[in-house]
Design a protein around this motif. Sequence first.
Motif, PDB file in Angstrom:
ATOM      1  N   ALA A  46      -2.923 -36.085 -27.422  1.00 52.42           N
ATOM      2  CA  ALA A  46      -3.950 -35.244 -26.806  1.00 52.42           C
ATOM      3  C   ALA A  46      -3.426 -33.840 -26.546  1.00 52.42           C
ATOM      4  O   ALA A  46      -4.124 -32.845 -26.780  1.00 52.42           O
ATOM      5  N   ILE A  47      -2.189 -33.733 -26.093  1.00 55.21           N
ATOM      6  CA  ILE A  47      -1.664 -32.408 -25.765  1.00 55.21           C
ATOM      7  C   ILE A  47      -1.306 -31.631 -27.020  1.00 55.21           C
ATOM      8  O   ILE A  47      -1.424 -30.408 -27.073  1.00 55.21           O
ATOM      9  N   ALA A  48      -0.885 -32.316 -28.078  1.00 54.45           N
ATOM     10  CA  ALA A  48      -0.645 -31.621 -29.346  1.00 54.45           C
ATOM     11  C   ALA A  48      -1.952 -31.095 -29.913  1.00 54.45           C
ATOM     12  O   ALA A  48      -2.012 -29.991 -30.477  1.00 54.45           O
ATOM     13  N   THR A  49      -3.019 -31.872 -29.749  1.00 56.83           N
ATOM     14  CA  THR A  49      -4.340 -31.434 -30.198  1.00 56.83           C
ATOM     15  C   THR A  49      -4.825 -30.250 -29.373  1.00 56.83           C
ATOM     16  O   THR A  49      -5.410 -29.291 -29.887  1.00 56.83           O
ATOM     17  N   ASN A  50      -4.576 -30.299 -28.066  1.00 55.16           N
ATOM     18  CA  ASN A  50      -4.967 -29.221 -27.161  1.00 55.16           C
ATOM     19  C   ASN A  50      -4.201 -27.934 -27.497  1.00 55.16           C
ATOM     20  O   ASN A  50      -4.787 -26.865 -27.634  1.00 55.16           O
ATOM     21  N   ASN A  51      -2.902 -28.048 -27.632  1.00 52.61           N
ATOM     22  CA  ASN A  51      -2.048 -26.877 -27.869  1.00 52.61           C
ATOM     23  C   ASN A  51      -1.863 -26.684 -29.369  1.00 52.61           C
ATOM     24  O   ASN A  51      -0.914 -27.184 -29.968  1.00 52.61           O
ATOM     25  N   SER A  52      -2.745 -25.950 -29.930  1.00 51.75           N
ATOM     26  CA  SER A  52      -2.837 -25.822 -31.380  1.00 51.75           C
ATOM     27  C   SER A  52      -2.150 -24.558 -31.856  1.00 51.75           C
ATOM     28  O   SER A  52      -1.292 -23.990 -31.182  1.00 51.75           O
ATOM     29  N   GLY A  53      -2.566 -24.083 -33.025  1.00 50.69           N
ATOM     30  CA  GLY A  53      -2.078 -22.811 -33.534  1.00 50.69           C
ATOM     31  C   GLY A  53      -2.402 -21.667 -32.601  1.00 50.69           C
ATOM     32  O   GLY A  53      -1.789 -20.602 -32.676  1.00 50.69           O
ATOM     33  N   ILE A  78      -3.962 -24.890 -17.036  1.00 50.43           N
ATOM     34  CA  ILE A  78      -3.392 -26.191 -16.688  1.00 50.43           C
ATOM     35  C   ILE A  78      -4.041 -26.744 -15.424  1.00 50.43           C
ATOM     36  O   ILE A  78      -4.350 -27.946 -15.336  1.00 50.43           O
ATOM     37  N   PHE A  79      -4.269 -25.894 -14.430  1.00 55.70           N
ATOM     38  CA  PHE A  79      -4.893 -26.352 -13.189  1.00 55.70           C
ATOM     39  C   PHE A  79      -6.313 -26.851 -13.447  1.00 55.70           C
ATOM     40  O   PHE A  79      -6.715 -27.915 -12.955  1.00 55.70           O
ATOM     41  N   GLY A  80      -7.082 -26.091 -14.225  1.00 59.91           N
ATOM     42  CA  GLY A  80      -8.438 -26.515 -14.552  1.00 59.91           C
ATOM     43  C   GLY A  80      -8.462 -27.805 -15.343  1.00 59.91           C
ATOM     44  O   GLY A  80      -9.291 -28.693 -15.106  1.00 59.91           O
ATOM     45  N   ASP A  81      -7.539 -27.937 -16.292  1.00 59.70           N
ATOM     46  CA  ASP A  81      -7.401 -29.156 -17.084  1.00 59.70           C
ATOM     47  C   ASP A  81      -7.140 -30.348 -16.169  1.00 59.70           C
ATOM     48  O   ASP A  81      -7.749 -31.420 -16.308  1.00 59.70           O
ATOM     49  N   PHE A  82      -6.251 -30.161 -15.200  1.00 58.07           N
ATOM     50  CA  PHE A  82      -5.891 -31.239 -14.273  1.00 58.07           C
ATOM     51  C   PHE A  82      -7.098 -31.679 -13.441  1.00 58.07           C
ATOM     52  O   PHE A  82      -7.353 -32.880 -13.265  1.00 58.07           O
ATOM     53  N   ILE A  83      -7.873 -30.709 -12.945  1.00 56.50           N
ATOM     54  CA  ILE A  83      -9.060 -31.037 -12.151  1.00 56.50           C
ATOM     55  C   ILE A  83     -10.045 -31.869 -12.975  1.00 56.50           C
ATOM     56  O   ILE A  83     -10.555 -32.899 -12.530  1.00 56.50           O
ATOM     57  N   ALA A  84     -10.314 -31.404 -14.186  1.00 54.79           N
ATOM     58  CA  ALA A  84     -11.289 -32.087 -15.032  1.00 54.79           C
ATOM     59  C   ALA A  84     -10.841 -33.502 -15.376  1.00 54.79           C
ATOM     60  O   ALA A  84     -11.646 -34.440 -15.346  1.00 54.79           O
ATOM     61  N   GLN A  85      -9.568 -33.658 -15.694  1.00 54.39           N
ATOM     62  CA  GLN A  85      -9.087 -34.996 -16.040  1.00 54.39           C
ATOM     63  C   GLN A  85      -9.142 -35.945 -14.850  1.00 54.39           C
ATOM     64  O   GLN A  85      -9.481 -37.127 -14.996  1.00 54.39           O
ATOM     65  N   PHE A 287       2.916 -30.216 -21.488  1.00 57.93           N
ATOM     66  CA  PHE A 287       2.045 -29.052 -21.372  1.00 57.93           C
ATOM     67  C   PHE A 287       2.743 -27.913 -20.618  1.00 57.93           C
ATOM     68  O   PHE A 287       2.798 -26.768 -21.086  1.00 57.93           O
ATOM     69  N   VAL A 288       3.276 -28.226 -19.437  1.00 51.21           N
ATOM     70  CA  VAL A 288       3.914 -27.195 -18.619  1.00 51.21           C
ATOM     71  C   VAL A 288       5.139 -26.623 -19.330  1.00 51.21           C
ATOM     72  O   VAL A 288       5.356 -25.404 -19.354  1.00 51.21           O
ATOM     73  N   THR A 289       5.953 -27.490 -19.904  1.00 52.19           N
ATOM     74  CA  THR A 289       7.169 -27.032 -20.584  1.00 52.19           C
ATOM     75  C   THR A 289       6.837 -26.137 -21.772  1.00 52.19           C
ATOM     76  O   THR A 289       7.384 -25.034 -21.923  1.00 52.19           O
ATOM     77  N   PHE A 290       5.938 -26.584 -22.604  1.00 50.17           N
ATOM     78  CA  PHE A 290       5.624 -25.837 -23.821  1.00 50.17           C
ATOM     79  C   PHE A 290       4.914 -24.522 -23.510  1.00 50.17           C
ATOM     80  O   PHE A 290       5.237 -23.479 -24.090  1.00 50.17           O
ATOM     81  N   TYR A 291       3.956 -24.539 -22.602  1.00 49.94           N
ATOM     82  CA  TYR A 291       3.222 -23.319 -22.281  1.00 49.94           C
ATOM     83  C   TYR A 291       4.155 -22.281 -21.664  1.00 49.94           C
ATOM     84  O   TYR A 291       4.071 -21.077 -21.966  1.00 49.94           O
ATOM     85  N   SER A 292       5.090 -22.725 -20.807  1.00 47.52           N
ATOM     86  CA  SER A 292       6.059 -21.800 -20.205  1.00 47.52           C
ATOM     87  C   SER A 292       6.925 -21.155 -21.279  1.00 47.52           C
ATOM     88  O   SER A 292       7.182 -19.930 -21.247  1.00 47.52           O
TER      89      SER A 292
END
Length: 478
Positions: A46-53, A78-85, A287-292
């Motif tokens: 899911a996170i690989a799909t989310n974090n695309s090109g 990330i915060f919004g994603d967390f709330i929705a999930q 997510f946090v590691t890669f986005y940072s």
Amino acid sequence: MLTTFLGFLLLFFLIGVSSYFFSRKTTSDYLVAGKSVSPALVGLSAIATNNSGFMFIGMIGATYTMGLSSIWLMIGWIFGDFIAQKLAVKQIQRHAQADTVHSFGGLIVHWLVRDSEGKTSMTQVFRLRQLIGVLTLVFLVVYAAAQLKAGTKATQVLLGWSPETGIYLAAMIIFVYSLMGGLRASIWTDVAQSIVMLFGMASLAIFGILSLMSSEQSVWEQLANAAPHYMNWLPSDMTSTAAILFVIGWIFGGMGVIGQPQIVIRFMTLHPERTPGEMQAYYYAWFVTFYSLTVFVGLLSRLLIPVTAGFDAETALPTLATELMPKIFAGLILAALFAATMSTVDSLVLSCSAALTRDLTRKPSQSLYFTKFATFTILVVAVLIAISNNQTVFKMVLDAWGLLGSAFGPLIIWLSIGKRVTQNQAILMILSGIAAFVLFSYFDWMAEVYPVAFGMLTGLIVAFLTSAVPSLQKQASN
């Protein structure tokens, strides 16, 4: 470099094809992988799909241009994603276990029918299912085209290929392994791709730091001197109110995850005896590691690549790889970028296949061959759009993500908090969310706010009004 790149592509291809030997050769297994996938595989897929090109191309380009203030895209997203999930994933997992649910549209209409306590049947919500199917097809095909386009930015810089060559190569690999294993192949390759993506971004950050250590100034001091206001925490051209709205807009952007069929379908595959929390541990750690790392590499790129007239900021990553890294590592970066695009494209194409075969006709197709032909057709259309479209990857992805989030996010959130809706209410929520997103995007109203915020708020306001006001509720029912 070419050897490394092709070696990783071969690895992804073989992993995807190997899933054929574990598939059950049914339409259900092809579209939802038996709904028995482990939390680790679901989370990383899911996170690989989310974090695309978008991350490798669009986000690094945005950070190169904006500076440190781009970090709010990360924090808000990330915060919004967390709330929705937290609101929705448990409910998604529960409703997905129904035998008739094999698509995003199927999930929503089943959810709506179950919550109506027998007052609504599946045949009575067919118009809603058709609408969801059509919108899924339109928006996800554009999204897939943006991802295919992202991969060409790197092959052009690193290998000197034409844009069409990279698009055709990615599409061919995706088609073959998707044909063999369906969503199971997509999930397995996503996991391998997520590892390569993380390792590639970390490698680029390390090489960037090493290349800047010869300076008498620290990296942070060099960044502070890169440009006026470059290391400001908030965009320098915004007032305090505008900055707050900017961050809120990206929180809604993150919440839009719950309206993305290609990601929600992965949540639907989670094994019924495992919890969303187990899956989310893998999801958010990555997510946090890669986005940072992405934001950090974007900042470093401003120091390592001088600003020149005509420079395309979205080529910052492949340019850095060429200038900083040995060829074998540059091949790794190219493979990581292709992995990011492929992990999203295969998910998008399979979601479209599900919509085309399950949601547009009253009697969903049970033919595995027809479903695979649908996959081929969708991929061809995405390739044609990718070749012809000249928009930036950043804009194409944000538009597609925003439209999907505005259309479906409010409806899923409303259902997740236990509210009932009629078919007409749901249709009104979807169309009003889309209309708000388009209007705020086209007229550039409140440009500092990502328009998905207005799309999602409009959908929720419509839901509240049509549920709270008796006359409106009666009209919606009719």
